[in-house]
Write a protein that holds these residues in place. Sequence first.
Motif, short mmCIF file in Angstrom:
data_model
loop_
_atom_site.label_atom_id
_atom_site.label_comp_id
_atom_site.label_asym_id
_atom_site.label_seq_id
_atom_site.Cartn_x
_atom_site.Cartn_y
_atom_site.Cartn_z
N LEU A 61 0.58 0.87 -9.00
CA LEU A 61 1.82 0.51 -8.30
C LEU A 61 1.56 0.67 -6.81
O LEU A 61 1.22 1.78 -6.36
CB LEU A 61 2.95 1.42 -8.77
CG LEU A 61 4.31 1.18 -8.11
CD1 LEU A 61 4.84 -0.22 -8.41
CD2 LEU A 61 5.32 2.23 -8.59
N ILE A 62 1.70 -0.43 -6.07
CA ILE A 62 1.40 -0.40 -4.64
C ILE A 62 2.59 -0.91 -3.83
O ILE A 62 3.49 -1.57 -4.37
CB ILE A 62 0.14 -1.24 -4.30
CG1 ILE A 62 0.29 -2.68 -4.82
CG2 ILE A 62 -1.11 -0.60 -4.86
CD1 ILE A 62 -0.85 -3.60 -4.41
N ALA A 63 2.57 -0.60 -2.53
CA ALA A 63 3.71 -0.96 -1.67
C ALA A 63 3.22 -1.37 -0.29
O ALA A 63 2.08 -1.10 0.09
CB ALA A 63 4.64 0.23 -1.54
N ARG A 64 4.15 -1.97 0.44
CA ARG A 64 3.83 -2.36 1.83
C ARG A 64 3.50 -1.09 2.62
O ARG A 64 4.02 0.00 2.34
CB ARG A 64 5.00 -3.14 2.44
CG ARG A 64 6.30 -2.37 2.54
CD ARG A 64 7.40 -3.24 3.13
NE ARG A 64 8.70 -2.66 2.87
CZ ARG A 64 9.26 -1.69 3.57
NH1 ARG A 64 8.60 -1.15 4.61
NH2 ARG A 64 10.45 -1.22 3.25
N PRO A 65 2.66 -1.23 3.66
CA PRO A 65 2.16 -0.04 4.35
C PRO A 65 3.27 0.78 5.03
O PRO A 65 3.16 1.99 5.11
CB PRO A 65 1.16 -0.59 5.36
CG PRO A 65 1.34 -2.07 5.38
CD PRO A 65 2.01 -2.47 4.12
#
Length: 325
Positions: free
Chosen positions: A127-131
């Motif tokens: 699960l990744i997100a904008r910086p």
Amino acid sequence: MKKRSLIAALGAALLGLPGLAGAQPAWPQRPVTMIIPFAAGGPTDVLARALTEPMTRELGQPVVAENVTGAGGTIGAARVAAARPDGYTLLLGNIGLATSVALYRRLPYDPAGFETIGLITPVPMTLIARPGLPAQTLPELLAWARQRGSEVNLAHAGIGSASHLCATLLRSITRIPMTTVVFRGTAPVMTEMMAGRIDLTCDQTTNAMPYIQDGRVKAYAVTTAERLAALPDVATMAEGGLPDLQVTIWHGLYAPHGTPAAVVERIARALQATLRDETVGRRLADLGSAPEPQERVTPAAHRAMLDAEIARWRPILQAAGEFAD
Ligand code: MLT
């Protein structure tokens, strides 16, 4: 010679397979197209391009990757399902072959109808997100998303894709009504995420790894029971409070229904040799994955996996209630 053996011998001779007499046109006699049902630069594309060169060596004819994108991989799959069953058009499909059947009521092909050739590689998701997203941990992220609900956007690569499966599990387990945004693959999702226009996505670790390692996106959790050696600082979903969100996706190579068994076996042997290739092994290891064990790179093992996964995901996805049509 018995009638069945005679037919098999004639079929094999026509395909130019070894051990049988006669002048034969060898298979393959021309380039083989490997359809990638997602956008260039994403995980399926990266995997296909790691395979095409060694497969070309093994088959003695160019294996050419072609991206045919859209509708969560089902447009590319439909292209292969409708192709001549002669081994010259193959599909590199992921877990979506097993999930799409529960999500599309009018799928123009039967996913279980493809000839299975072999499993390729299992891939965990992250699960990744904008910086710029302020949360530092998964619990903080969930609290942040709960406050915003449908203002949070969660991208995926189309209904039936691997990222859609993971997004569906995330939404149904957390009950946070995030807004889903659909792309033709995770490559364009990454571009939008790095630009800050997409909040979250669940990506295959093989694709997300370099972006996470150099800080272009933020990683919150991996979907495996244990942390990954390649991402030791990223918690598991269970550590972050979501023990039920576990999914490892898988890839397989398919041919259209009716492709001769001898051709399928020939491609399976080429795939097995490709996955024994040290360069391919190193490439997959760099991306946090590994080739499937050789006994799973077979038509029968792949068939068993496809059937089991269709049965496993159908009730879960139907309960989630998000259909494509
Ligand atoms: C891709 O190659 O873009 C992905 O495999 C899409 C997905 O299945 O999530």
